[in-house]
Design an enzyme around this catalytic site. Sequence first.
Site, PDB file in Angstrom:
ATOM      1  CG  ASP A  81      -0.251  -0.139   2.379  1.00 45.00           C
ATOM      2  OD1 ASP A  81       0.533  -0.997   2.824  1.00 45.00           O
ATOM      3  OD2 ASP A  81      -0.618   0.697   3.583  1.00 45.00           O
ATOM      4  CD  GLU A 138       2.978  -0.901   7.697  1.00 45.36           C
ATOM      5  OE1 GLU A 138       3.090  -0.881   9.052  1.00 45.36           O
ATOM      6  OE2 GLU A 138       3.224   0.041   7.204  1.00 45.36           O
TER       7      GLU A 138
HETATM    8 ZN   LIG Z   1       4.869   3.882   6.472  1.00 49.19          ZN
HETATM    9 ZN   LIG Z   2       6.366   0.865   5.414  1.00 51.08          ZN
END
Ligand SMILES: [Zn+2]
Ligand SMILES: [Zn+2]
Length: 398
Positions: A81, A138
């Site tokens: 991401d 994440e």
């Molecule tokens: Zn980051």
């Molecule tokens: Zn990262």
Amino acid sequence: MTRDLLKDMQAYRDDLTAIRRDIHQHPETAFEENRTSDVVAAKLSEWGIPVHRGLGKTGVVGTLKGNRPGQRSIVLRADMDALNLQEKNTFAHKSVHDGKMHACGHDGHTAMLLGAARHLAKHPDFAGTLHFIFQPAEEGEGGARVMIEEGLFEMFPCDAVYGMHNMPGLKLGEFAIRPGAMMAASDTWSAVFRGTGGHGAMPHMGTDPTMPAGAFITTTQGIIGRNVNPQHAAVVSVGHIAAGSYGSPNVIPSEVTIRGTARSYTPEDRDLLERRLGEIAQGIASAHGCTAEYHYLRRYPPLRNAPEQTALALKAAALTVGEAKTDGDVEPLTGAEDFAFMLEKKPGAYILIGNGGSISDGSCHYVHTPHYDFNDQILVTGAAYWVNLVDVELGDAR
Ligand SMILES: [Zn+2]
Ligand SMILES: [Zn+2]
């Protein structure tokens, strides 16, 4: 062996650079990594690796069996991401999506793991099973947690998990890790103090929540100084205060809201911060005839590396770049990382790879800043680390 592998992997350099820049140019944020996961799944399939899709919406898992019998199974994990951030770079592969940017290098993490998958599919000289996990979200949304909740480790049982993150300011292609706590738990808390409020000239007619609020803020630092073991690190910070109205300085507000963050490195210290912040809020509120409503939200757990897997990761790093370019005792970071959710379930290790430059002289840009870019010079090094790790874990190098 190392030199041969690096030479082998050099052949992928241009392809990996092209993949990395393509992903950089098309950043996608939490649980919307549709195009990115299409790219990942297509590449894995092209190399003959069976693919499972849909865990955590956009998660991709590729599974590869070694050509030797073995029961052991390990996970190699990358994140896909991007961030909600306006890119200020002007190079050709800059983001085409306004307000979104790969400012944490997850484009590079994805490309490095793809490079390893490609090589290992061609040379499956190991005993056991590999799961290549490409996870969504994440950054703040806990994509790893969602994949686990949706059955990741039941569908893909494994004995150990491994992750890697680039680090600006760490020398180009060098590796750093430590056993035990390496990144902090990141939690959010809030305390709302309530009283009657009243006229600023007649405070004795009511109860004033600004009194416990002020005392609370200074007393929280006593948790760090008096409650946390002096050998441990922990942080409590206030990030938001809201009360009253700017135009009414003569009114005692009836409510004061304080919000902040708490960082810790062990489950015990995390429990301690949660408990003590609440006790202090309640105790001080009642001492002033007020009430406190307290909430503590556990976001990311502390990231803790298992000693055995940390030693294996360090060995793989040394095979890749030589022992002199590895650090097995790096200082823990106060940032958080959702690979910690996987490390709560399975033993494993999370290693840093140097993105180069120096923060102090301004020769590099830190992650989460608008001029950051993943350094393509470490794509081959990172991919080779993964291959060496497989050799150390499931192959001849153990
Ligand atoms: Zn980051
Ligand atoms: Zn990262």
